[in-house]
Design a protein around this motif. Structure first.
Motif, short mmCIF file in Angstrom:
data_model
loop_
_atom_site.label_atom_id
_atom_site.label_comp_id
_atom_site.label_asym_id
_atom_site.label_seq_id
_atom_site.Cartn_x
_atom_site.Cartn_y
_atom_site.Cartn_z
N LEU A 74 -15.06 6.80 12.46
CA LEU A 74 -15.61 5.44 12.32
C LEU A 74 -14.68 4.40 12.92
O LEU A 74 -15.13 3.41 13.50
N VAL A 75 -13.39 4.60 12.81
CA VAL A 75 -12.42 3.67 13.42
C VAL A 75 -12.59 3.66 14.93
O VAL A 75 -12.58 2.60 15.57
N GLU A 76 -12.78 4.83 15.54
CA GLU A 76 -12.97 4.89 16.98
C GLU A 76 -14.28 4.22 17.39
O GLU A 76 -14.34 3.52 18.41
N ILE A 77 -15.32 4.42 16.60
CA ILE A 77 -16.61 3.81 16.92
C ILE A 77 -16.53 2.29 16.79
O ILE A 77 -16.98 1.55 17.68
N PHE A 78 -15.96 1.80 15.71
CA PHE A 78 -15.87 0.35 15.50
C PHE A 78 -14.97 -0.31 16.54
O PHE A 78 -15.18 -1.47 16.90
N SER A 79 -13.97 0.40 17.02
CA SER A 79 -13.06 -0.18 18.02
C SER A 79 -13.75 -0.42 19.36
O SER A 79 -13.32 -1.27 20.14
N SER A 80 -14.80 0.35 19.65
CA SER A 80 -15.49 0.22 20.93
C SER A 80 -16.72 -0.68 20.87
O SER A 80 -17.33 -0.94 21.90
N LEU A 81 -17.08 -1.17 19.71
CA LEU A 81 -18.24 -2.04 19.58
C LEU A 81 -17.91 -3.46 20.01
O LEU A 81 -16.74 -3.88 19.94
N PRO A 82 -18.91 -4.25 20.44
CA PRO A 82 -18.67 -5.67 20.73
C PRO A 82 -18.18 -6.39 19.49
O PRO A 82 -18.63 -6.11 18.37
N VAL A 83 -17.29 -7.32 19.68
CA VAL A 83 -16.69 -8.00 18.54
C VAL A 83 -17.72 -8.83 17.78
O VAL A 83 -17.57 -9.10 16.60
N THR A 84 -18.81 -9.22 18.46
CA THR A 84 -19.85 -10.01 17.79
C THR A 84 -20.62 -9.18 16.76
O THR A 84 -21.30 -9.74 15.90
N ASP A 85 -20.55 -7.84 16.87
CA ASP A 85 -21.27 -6.99 15.92
C ASP A 85 -20.46 -6.67 14.66
O ASP A 85 -21.03 -6.19 13.67
N LEU A 86 -19.18 -6.91 14.71
CA LEU A 86 -18.34 -6.50 13.59
C LEU A 86 -18.58 -7.30 12.31
O LEU A 86 -18.53 -6.73 11.22
N PRO A 87 -18.81 -8.61 12.35
CA PRO A 87 -19.08 -9.32 11.08
C PRO A 87 -20.29 -8.77 10.35
O PRO A 87 -20.26 -8.62 9.11
N SER A 88 -21.37 -8.49 11.07
CA SER A 88 -22.55 -7.93 10.41
C SER A 88 -22.28 -6.53 9.89
O SER A 88 -22.79 -6.13 8.84
N LEU A 89 -21.47 -5.78 10.63
CA LEU A 89 -21.13 -4.43 10.20
C LEU A 89 -20.31 -4.45 8.92
O LEU A 89 -20.44 -3.57 8.07
N ALA A 90 -19.47 -5.44 8.78
CA ALA A 90 -18.64 -5.54 7.57
C ALA A 90 -19.47 -5.84 6.33
O ALA A 90 -19.05 -5.54 5.21
N HIS A 98 -13.97 -2.17 4.23
CA HIS A 98 -12.57 -1.74 4.13
C HIS A 98 -12.07 -1.15 5.46
O HIS A 98 -10.92 -1.37 5.84
N ILE A 99 -12.94 -0.43 6.16
CA ILE A 99 -12.51 0.15 7.44
C ILE A 99 -12.19 -0.94 8.45
O ILE A 99 -11.23 -0.82 9.22
N LEU A 100 -12.96 -2.00 8.47
CA LEU A 100 -12.71 -3.09 9.43
C LEU A 100 -11.46 -3.89 9.10
O LEU A 100 -11.11 -4.80 9.85
#
Length: 489
Positions: A74-90, A98-100
């Motif tokens: 999951l860390v590898e997947i989240f590291s490659s995603l666009p940064v705009t998607d991370l807030p919704s993912l959190a 917690h992973i983010l």
């Protein structure tokens, strides 16, 4: 037991696991044979009635969720995603939240997006994480990274904003006297943006005669950047010219007060396969202020050299369709012949444009800057590139501040130097026009001769590398090029 037997008929013929549990081998075998008999009787019934036996359904796939993946994956997947998607993912679940917060994700972001190569020990000293550096410094101020032009009333400067370790620093180009055009550009820090102990970003001015770095205000717009310093001893060096008793130009730094400085965005020209040489920034030693910076760009039938720094607005228009032939370079030894050729081409250009105005077929503003290179231009430049270089010698009587110029050249073109200056008494802007010869030496050097002024200037490619200087579109670059020739923002 009967209920279980019915379910087994509909399901697999291998028997029911719940029936087999708690039974011995003999009972299990008997039950298995019973199931087979029931299945065969059902098949015969279907065949006799003309129907078809229903195929056995495959077992349903096991339920799998993204949350079931290992944390490392999951860390590898989240590291490659666009940064705009991370807030919704959190906000999806507590596990993702917690992973983010794992710092290796943001360390990779800082390295790949901004080139930050700091180690964890440096962050631990200031009790800060990569996530805080990214969220509170790098990402909010990412729009100011790149080149900017400082435009004051008397002198234009160049500002390069870069990520410098755990800070964002603005470096100002300082012209150096008695420096050769092949020397690297020299920069001095003007401001920096850093994270404080309160973990908030602050802008600090790096200039001042007596004070250390102090706070200043910054305003960021789409293509404008403004800094304002309230220190009373804040001074900014700007060059000024003086003449001695023999009339020679002397240069000294005069400290003038600039409480508010405004910059405008500067893009580098895009490169095309049909360009004469690779476009970009070039240095020249054309004034008493020291080295100046000019930008070379290509626009179809024309090339333009636009002055970026200095005390005046110079723009050199190069006509790629009007090449000056160089039979063994003898034209450079006869300055009168060179001047005659330039004057004849200039008269022809003026007549053609007057005729175009009368016929209503005059090219749009900028003389076709947006048009691509025509086949005739590409064919002419391709044929010229295969020719052998010819000897070059500075014509007798032509002055230059650079005597160490290349001794061979590839080709020459007709060009026109236009510049704008302001009359001090009435404040009116006047425009001058001087035809001349554009001389291409090699990929990194070219020159220009003004026959009317008997002067030669050598241009050398800037060896410094810059980041975040790509124009979002060709239209944005042309608009920026037009604004450079205008007054202060």
């Amino acid at each position: 037991m009967e209920e279980c037997a019915c379910l087994c008929v509909v399901g697999s013929s291998r028997g029911c696991q719940c029936c087999q549990e708690g039974q011995g081998p003999v009972e299990t075998a008997a039950a298995y044979e019973k199931h087979i008999e029931v299945d065969e009787s059902a098949d015969e019934c279907c065949v006799g009635s003309g129907g078809f036996s229903s195929p056995m359904l495959p077992p349903p796939p096991p339920h799998c969720s993204l949350q079931d993946l290992p944390v490392e994956l999951l860390v590898e997947i989240f590291s490659s995603l666009p940064v705009t998607d991370l807030p919704s993912l959190a906000l999806a679940c507590i596990k993702f939240h917690h992973i983010l917060h794992i710092d290796s994700i943001w360390r990779r972001r800082c390295r790949e997006e901004f080139g930050v190569c700091e180690n964890l020990q440096n962050l631990e000293k200031i009790s800060m994480s990569y996530r805080e550096v990214y969220a509170k410094l790098l990402h909010p101020y990412r729009h100011i990274l790149g080149l900017w032009q400082l435009d004051t009333e008397g002198y234009r400067g160049l500002l390069n904003v870069v990520v410098d370790g755990l800070c964002i620093t603005g470096w100002t180009f300082r012209p150096c006297l008695n420096a050769h055009v092949d020397c690297p550009m020299l920069f001095e820090p003007t401001f920096r943006i850093r994270l404080t102990e309160r973990k908030s970003a602050t802008v600090e001015c790096m200039e001042g005669r007596h004070s250390r770095p102090h706070n200043c205000h910054m305003q960021i717009q789409k293509d404008r950047l403004t800094t304002q310093c309230k220190k009373t001893d804040h001074r900014k060096d700007s060059p000024a010219r003086l003449r001695d008793e023999w009339g020679r130009v002397l240069v000294q730094k005069v400290r003038q007060r600039y409480d508010c400085l405004t910059y405008r965005r500067l893009y580098l020209p895009p490169s095309q396969p049909d360009d004469l040489i690779r476009p970009g920034l070039f240095q020249c030693n054309c004034s008493a202020y020291g080295l100046s910076i000019a930008m070379l760009s290509f626009h179809g039938k024309y090339a333009r050299l636009t002055k970026v720094t200095g005390d005046s607005n110079h723009s050199l228009e190069i006509h790629l369709m009007r090449r000056i032939q160089l039979p063994d370079g003898e034209i450079f030894r006869n300055f009168n012949e060179l001047s005659r050729v330039v004057q004849e081409i200039d008269k022809q250009v003026i007549r053609e444009r007057q005729q175009q105005q009368e016929d209503g077929t005059e090219e749009s503003e900028g003389h076709g800057w947006q048009s691509p290179a025509q086949p005739s231009v590409r064919e002419s430049l391709a044929a010229a590139s295969e020719e052998l270089p010819v000897p070059f010698v500075l014509p007798v009587g032509v002055l230059s501040m650079d005597q160490t110029y290349p001794r061979t050249c590839r080709m020459c073109f007709y060009g026109v130097d236009t510049f704008t200056y302001t009359v001090t008494l009435n404040g009116l802007a006047c425009t001058g026009r001087h035809p001349g010869v554009f001389i291409l030496f090699d990929e990194n050097h070219f020159g220009f001769i003004w026959p009317e002024m008997n002067y030669f200037i050598l241009f050398s490619r800037v060896q410094n590398t810059f980041q975040n200087v790509e124009a979002p579109s060709s239209r944005a670059f042309l608009e920026m090029l037009k604004n450079i020739q205008s007054g202060p923002p």
